[in-house]
Motif scaffolding. Sequence first.
Motif, PDB file in Angstrom:
ATOM      1  N   LYS A   7       0.875  -0.961  -0.118  1.00 51.89           N
ATOM      2  CA  LYS A   7       0.260   0.589   0.199  1.00 51.89           C
ATOM      3  C   LYS A   7       0.945   1.912   0.042  1.00 51.89           C
ATOM      4  CE  LYS A   7      -3.706   2.121   2.541  1.00 51.89           C
ATOM      5  NZ  LYS A   7      -5.471   2.109   3.588  1.00 51.89           N
ATOM      6  N   SER A   8       0.563   2.576  -0.874  1.00 55.90           N
ATOM      7  CA  SER A   8       1.461   3.546  -1.113  1.00 55.90           C
ATOM      8  C   SER A   8       0.901   4.314  -1.114  1.00 55.90           C
ATOM      9  CB  SER A   8       2.058   2.940  -2.678  1.00 55.90           C
ATOM     10  OG  SER A   8       1.632   3.775  -3.908  1.00 55.90           O
ATOM     11  N   SER A   9       1.398   5.944  -1.187  1.00 60.22           N
ATOM     12  CA  SER A   9      -0.336   7.064  -1.724  1.00 60.22           C
ATOM     13  C   SER A   9      -0.609   7.353  -2.967  1.00 60.22           C
ATOM     14  CB  SER A   9       1.054   7.926  -1.332  1.00 60.22           C
ATOM     15  OG  SER A   9       1.825   8.231  -1.911  1.00 60.22           O
ATOM     16  N   TYR A  45      10.015  -0.206  -5.376  1.00 58.76           N
ATOM     17  CA  TYR A  45      11.627   0.205  -4.638  1.00 58.76           C
ATOM     18  C   TYR A  45      12.071   0.926  -5.022  1.00 58.76           C
ATOM     19  CZ  TYR A  45      15.941   0.579  -1.956  1.00 58.76           C
ATOM     20  OH  TYR A  45      16.730   1.059  -0.900  1.00 58.76           O
ATOM     21  N   MET A  46      12.867   1.509  -6.142  1.00 53.06           N
ATOM     22  CA  MET A  46      13.457   2.507  -7.272  1.00 53.06           C
ATOM     23  C   MET A  46      12.538   3.081  -7.934  1.00 53.06           C
ATOM     24  SD  MET A  46      16.779   1.058  -7.001  1.00 53.06           S
ATOM     25  CE  MET A  46      16.866   2.027  -8.196  1.00 53.06           C
ATOM     26  N   ASN A  52       3.366   7.143 -13.228  1.00 52.51           N
ATOM     27  CA  ASN A  52       4.086   8.282 -13.477  1.00 52.51           C
ATOM     28  C   ASN A  52       3.615   9.410 -11.869  1.00 52.51           C
ATOM     29  OD1 ASN A  52       5.415   8.697 -15.959  1.00 52.51           O
ATOM     30  ND2 ASN A  52       3.380   9.538 -16.804  1.00 52.51           N
ATOM     31  N   GLY A  53       2.849   8.631 -10.997  1.00 54.57           N
ATOM     32  CA  GLY A  53       2.170   8.958  -9.500  1.00 54.57           C
ATOM     33  C   GLY A  53       2.715   8.807  -9.230  1.00 54.57           C
ATOM     34  N   TRP A  54       3.513   7.309  -9.186  1.00 52.81           N
ATOM     35  CA  TRP A  54       4.429   6.830  -8.272  1.00 52.81           C
ATOM     36  C   TRP A  54       6.220   6.812  -8.158  1.00 52.81           C
ATOM     37  CZ3 TRP A  54       5.228   5.054  -3.455  1.00 52.81           C
ATOM     38  CH2 TRP A  54       5.956   4.140  -3.381  1.00 52.81           C
ATOM     39  N   ILE A  60      10.902  10.896  -1.794  1.00 51.80           N
ATOM     40  CA  ILE A  60       9.902  11.540  -1.009  1.00 51.80           C
ATOM     41  C   ILE A  60       9.649  10.247  -0.191  1.00 51.80           C
ATOM     42  CG2 ILE A  60       7.614  12.800  -1.220  1.00 51.80           C
ATOM     43  CD1 ILE A  60       8.733  13.767  -3.772  1.00 51.80           C
ATOM     44  N   GLU A  61       8.967   9.233  -1.100  1.00 51.41           N
ATOM     45  CA  GLU A  61       8.323   8.029  -0.765  1.00 51.41           C
ATOM     46  C   GLU A  61       9.120   6.389  -0.536  1.00 51.41           C
ATOM     47  OE1 GLU A  61       3.737   5.640   0.241  1.00 51.41           O
ATOM     48  OE2 GLU A  61       3.773   7.469  -1.304  1.00 51.41           O
TER      49      GLU A  61
END
Length: 73
Positions: A7-9, A45-46, A52-54, A60-61
Amino acid sequence: MHAYYFKSSVGIFRIFPFRGNFWLEIDRGMYSAYISPEEAAIDVYMHTTGHNGWDKLKGIEDAPEDLSGWRYL
């Protein structure tokens, strides 16, 4: 079907087997096929997923370095 979840932002990443490969998905969009789930986790991870959003959040995250930080269900 069993899959790995992170789960990411920007949404929930999922790595799952399909037609002999492992696919990386976020928000029901499949981004790439991989030989192993570990390769997909490295791209997350990289921040080189094609989402694009990630990918813009590099530095940053954070994401787990490997699959040990992902949930497997």
